[in-house]
Design an enzyme around this catalytic site. Structure first.
Site, PDB file in Angstrom:
ATOM      1  N   HIS A 431     -47.866 100.531  99.124  1.00 14.36           N
ATOM      2  CA  HIS A 431     -47.259  99.661  99.696  1.00 14.36           C
ATOM      3  C   HIS A 431     -45.563  99.596  98.962  1.00 14.36           C
ATOM      4  O   HIS A 431     -44.932  98.832  99.399  1.00 14.36           O
ATOM      5  CB  HIS A 431     -47.675  98.849 100.043  1.00 14.36           C
ATOM      6  N   LYS A 624     -37.619  86.503 104.672  1.00 11.52           N
ATOM      7  CA  LYS A 624     -38.905  87.972 104.074  1.00 11.52           C
ATOM      8  C   LYS A 624     -39.071  86.198 102.765  1.00 11.52           C
ATOM      9  O   LYS A 624     -38.445  86.142 102.273  1.00 11.52           O
ATOM     10  CB  LYS A 624     -37.685  88.992 103.829  1.00 11.52           C
ATOM     11  N   ARG A 625     -40.198  87.398 102.078  1.00  9.67           N
ATOM     12  CA  ARG A 625     -40.626  86.891 100.584  1.00  9.67           C
ATOM     13  C   ARG A 625     -39.656  86.898  99.678  1.00  9.67           C
ATOM     14  O   ARG A 625     -38.740  88.034 100.112  1.00  9.67           O
ATOM     15  CB  ARG A 625     -41.638  88.202 100.284  1.00  9.67           C
ATOM     16  N   LYS A 630     -35.409  92.021  97.031  1.00  7.07           N
ATOM     17  CA  LYS A 630     -35.299  91.640  98.342  1.00  7.07           C
ATOM     18  C   LYS A 630     -33.856  91.079  97.947  1.00  7.07           C
ATOM     19  O   LYS A 630     -33.217  90.918  99.009  1.00  7.07           O
ATOM     20  CB  LYS A 630     -36.048  90.199  99.040  1.00  7.07           C
ATOM     21  N   THR A 735     -40.874  96.010 107.939  1.00  5.01           N
ATOM     22  CA  THR A 735     -41.218  95.887 109.157  1.00  5.01           C
ATOM     23  C   THR A 735     -40.400  94.669 109.511  1.00  5.01           C
ATOM     24  O   THR A 735     -40.424  95.029 111.588  1.00  5.01           O
ATOM     25  CB  THR A 735     -42.814  95.321 109.162  1.00  5.01           C
ATOM     26  N   LYS A 739     -38.401  94.626 113.875  1.00  6.20           N
ATOM     27  CA  LYS A 739     -39.062  93.864 114.813  1.00  6.20           C
ATOM     28  C   LYS A 739     -37.222  92.990 115.331  1.00  6.20           C
ATOM     29  O   LYS A 739     -36.773  92.310 116.378  1.00  6.20           O
ATOM     30  CB  LYS A 739     -39.301  92.843 114.109  1.00  6.20           C
TER      31      LYS A 739
END
Length: 893
Positions: A431, A624-625, A630, A735, A739
């Site tokens: 991952h 998100k985290r 990110k 993901t 969504k």
């Protein structure tokens, strides 16, 4: 002391040599050598005589002498679905399970009674599913994941059973709205981010697609943590989600397995590969089962979670001697293994706790899988014919040496046969491409805690490298590069390498990610093991949770376009939405559905943060985290740039600007200081911007605390634009991007992860890309490492606002600026900032045209069928697990 009276009973105590009485100050000779084993139940008669004679009583309960027809019929026929039966069930649980009357009922107990009523129905299907799979000898998938972010279950179960309207009516009869009852449920604190949510979607898809599959994980008492925002900072508190009864889990005290730690090894003289592992540190892992209902099928999946049983670890002798902390020390040591998800590993103690936690998970799971297989009566060489084990990232990789231990030491197999079984059973999903996220364990630590497994890993590595050396005799450096043992100080066990060696398939989770790991991360393994072993399986999301449940207005429009609800299990049918793109009435209702979701989110924001936002503004979302790659930091810097620009405008010009609400949510790991400083900066900017009367509703900034599945179900359907802006080549897939688009949102993102495939499917005109490409990243990093170019004027202006204390004390944020200007800017914020701002301009221009925006939204949803987790699971089933759907037959559900 009372003695045996011959009738099978004692009046007081049992005079066993291991149960001597102790008192403070008693001589050492009076202290028992070993802790007595607690009896599971009262023992009398012949069993007691056997115990006193030094024997052991059987712990197996008696089985019935015959089968009862009524009982069997009950387990094979669904409970009636009429309102009267449902109401009787709910009222029964209110009165008998929770001792409620019409005069002291409340919404919390109405939820619990309704949930237990639904659980009764799931139990029938769950039992029947497992009975049928056992009867036909179905091959099962075992999905091992350290997290399962399942969210709330009640509404999902009602939709799967197609009883939502019926329960709404019954609850209305007793004075409650279904929506209020649903809100009483707390999210299960069994995961954190995308890894856990993916696992939950996959188990859901296995159930809905009739694949025999179980998830395996740990039952965390306090989750990872509950995120609170105090003075703008993230503060961690325990997530006490199990304070109230959990209707969705079934304790299984009959399913327990011993798990050892530490100790010493004794070699079997008859075999060089067989050892006895002797240890005094042994915990019992106990199972809790969580049913996963399938939509439109009688099949019910399962997630089996492990927790430590601690009762047997209470030392009554120490307690009676006054050593109360010592009496409970064993209980505490066992309990903490499943207290918290991802304990902070910045300390050596934290690292050891993580390692023991992962092994508890792996050992209990492999023992359970092997025990279930042995009940089939088939030889061990056929294990891969009945079991496929998928490792969801590296956390479960200890399952490989654990299966080897069980086969070698407990079952007496030879090494080659055990290794053949193991490699044909396991498959591995990678991952990440970030080197720091590749799990490693120090050899001294692993050798101390798991001495048998360290020996097995050494042997696996030796035999693997011998094979490599035979094929590549002149490339000694290849042996160093590909070795499971990293020659550092201290040596490290590279878990991703162990997973590659011990699995028959290795997959990435998006096309670009799979390409990167084949050409960089696992390049040498591809050369040695062959390219066919390394495949791609692009992630997906469950349409049951991520549109049918969370977005009922849009789901209704899709059902209208398709003609029925079959699209929920076959997302390819949403393609018909393209035919509606020019239907004016449909377009209007599509827009109205989005606006209704935005009003719902605005109310949620007000209730959780106290910030009032205008639902007519554009909702710009990044949830998100929190992590450097990110790049929440580049987002908040662009907000500062926008605020700076607005402040320079005349009021008339400012009023013409597109109104925007920028929404953040996500947790930073407890020990991740940089990420926590980003959260502080976001909240500091929000505090300044939201209280600036000149700005008003033109710009609002919101950080929603304690991001969860439930929070996502409010946020995702309401987004106009969502940001997925990781540095190119660092996000494996993602993901949340799927969504958001599935719910009619538009992506602003980098050319990274699944963004690329989403763009290919929906058309790049429906997505706003920016930033450098993956193959350019290393050249930019090299340049920035040896040069310090002047930042873009807009970026410098944002830095200046921070340093002028516009958002509070600027000194506390200086390390964030330094990470860009003096730390090499590893994640290329300065490189991508100009194109990022240009992309925002393009987004604003597109949003001003409602017609164009609605077209983008409808076409995006219509073309998203590839990103259903049902498609992902079908590909795994056909190309990795070699299983077929097994619809449950012979029932009337």
């Amino acid at each position: 002391m009372s003695q045996y009276n011959g009738s099978g009973y004692f009046s007081s105590t049992i005079p066993l040599s291991t149960a001597k009485a102790t008192t403070p100050g008693a001589p050492e000779a009076d202290v028992p050598v070993a802790q007595p084993t607690p009896l599971k139940r009262v023992v009398s008669g012949a069993a007691l005589k056997e115990l006193l004679a030094g024997g052991h009583t059987s712990s197996q309960p008696k089985t019935p002498s015959k089968e009862d027809g009524e009982f069997r019929d009950y387990s094979h026929y669904e409970i009636a679905r009429d309102a009267a039966t449902i109401k009787n069930s709910v009222v029964m649980h209110l009165a008998a399970t929770f001792l409620r009357t019409p005069f002291n009922i409340d919404s919390a107990h109405a939820y619990l009674a309704s949930a237990f009523s639904v659980r009764d129905r799931l139990l029938q299907r769950w039992n029947l599913t497992n009975e049928y799979h056992d009867k036909i000898g179905a091959k099962r998938v075992y999905y091992m994941s350290l997290e399962f972010l399942i969210g709330r279950t009640f509404d999902n179960a009602l939709l799967a059973l197609q009883l939502r309207d019926e329960y709404a009516g019954v609850l209305g009869d007793v004075g409650f709205r279904l929506e209020d009852i649903i809100d009483e449920e707390r999210d299960a604190a069994l995961g954190n981010g995308g890894l856990g949510r993916l696992a939950a979607c996959y188990v859901d898809s296995m159930a809905c697609s009739n694949y025999p599959g179980w998830g395996y994980g740990l039952r965390y008492k306090y989750g990872m943590f509950q995120q609170q925002i105090i003075n703008g900072y993230q503060v961690e508190a325990p997530d006490c989600w199990l304070d109230s009864p959990n209707p969705w889990e079934f304790p299984r005290p009959d399913v327990t397995y011993p798990v050892k730690f530490y100790g010493r090894l004794v070699r079997d003289p008859a075999s060089s590969h067989r050892f006895a592992w002797e240890s005094d540190v042994v915990y019992d892992a106990m199972a809790f089962d969580v049913p996963v209902p399938g939509y439109g099928t009688a099949n019910v999946g399962n997630i089996r979670l492990w927790s430590c049983k601690t009762n047997s670890l209470f030392d009554l002798n120490k307690f009676n001697a006054g050593d109360y902390s010592g009496a409970t020390g064993g209980q505490v040591a066992a309990q903490i293994l499943t207290d918290v998800l991802y304990p902070n590993d910045n300390t050596n103690e934290g690292k050891e706790l993580r390692l023991r936690q992962e092994y508890l998970f792996c050992s209990a799971t492999l023992q359970d899988i092997l025990a279930r297989f042995k009940r089939s009566g088939r030889p061990l060489c056929e294990l891969p014919s009945l079991a496929a084990i998928q490792l969801n990232d590296t956390h479960p990789t200890l399952g490989i040496p654990e299966l080897m231990r069980l086969l070698l030491d407990d079952e007496g197999l030879a090494w080659d046969e055990a290794w053949d079984i193991t490699t044909r059973t396991f498959a591995f999903t990678n991952h990440t491409v970030l080197p720091e996220a590749m799990e490693k364990w120090p050899v001294p630590m692993l050798d101390k805690i798991l001495p048998r497994h360290m020996g097995i890993i050494y042997d696996i590595n030796l035999y693997f490298l011998q094979g490599v050396e035979t094929r590549f005799p002149d490339d000694r450096d290849l042996l160093r590069r590909i070795s499971i043992i990293e020659e550092s100080n201290p040596q490290q066990v590279r878990m991703a390498y162990l997973a590659c060696v011990g699995s028959h398939k290795v997959n990435g989770v998006a096309a670009i990610h799979s390409d990167i790991i084949k050409h960089s991360t696992f390049k040498d393994f591809v050369s040695v093991q062959g390219a066919d072993k390394f495949i791609n399986k692009t992630n997906g999301v469950s349409p049951r949770r991520w549109i049918n449940e969370c977005n009922p207005d849009m789901s209704g429009l899709i059902t209208e376009a398709v003609g029925d609800r079959s699209w929920i299990n076959d997302l390819t049918k949403i393609k018909v939405l393209e035919a509606k793109v020019d239907d004016k009435d449909f377009r209007r209702r599509w827009w109205d559905a989005k606006q209704a979701n935005k009003r719902r989110l605005a109310a949620y924001i007000l209730s959780t943060t106290g910030i009032e936002v205008n639902p007519d503004a554009m909702f710009d979302v990044q949830v998100k985290r929190i992590h450097e790659y990110k790049r929440q930091l580049i987002n908040i810097l662009s907000v500062i740039h926008r605020y700076h620009r607005l402040k320079q405008m005349a009021p008339e010009a400012r009023a013409q600007e597109l109104h925007r609400v920028v929404i953040f949510a996500g947790k930073a790991a407890a020990g991740y200081w940089v990420a926590k400083q980003v959260i502080k900066l976001i909240n500091a900017v929000a505090d300044t911007v939201n209280n600036d009367d000149e700005i008003g509703d033109v710009l609002k900034v919101v950080f929603i605390p304690d991001y969860s599945v439930t929070a996502a179900e409010y946020i995702i359907p309401a987004s106009d634009i969502s940001q997925h802006i990781s540095t190119a080549g660092t996000e494996a897939s993602g993901t949340s991007n799927m969504k958001f688009v599935l719910n009619g949102g538009i992506i602003l993102g980098t050319v990274d992860g699944a963004n690329i495939e989403i763009g290919e499917e929906i058309g790049e005109e429906q997505i706003f890309f920016f930033g450098c490409l993956a193959h350019e990243v290393e050249d930019f990093r090299h340049y920035l490492r040896f040069h310090q170019p002047k930042p873009d004027d807009a970026l410098q202006a944002a830095f200046d606002m921070i340093q002028r204390n516009t958002f509070g004390d600027g000194h506390i944020f200086q390390p964030l600026i330094d990470s860009i200007m003096r730390g090499g800017d590893v994640y290329l914020l300065s490189v991508d900032f100009p194109s990022y701002l240009e992309a925002h301009k393009a987004v604003e221009a597109a949003y001003r045209s409602r017609d164009d925006w609605v077209t983008k939204s409808i076409l995006s949803v219509a073309r998203m069928s590839k990103f259903s987790s049902d498609r992902s699971i079908q590909e795994y089933a056909e190309e990795v697990w070699n299983i077929e759907p097994v619809p449950v037959l012979g029932c009337s559900v």
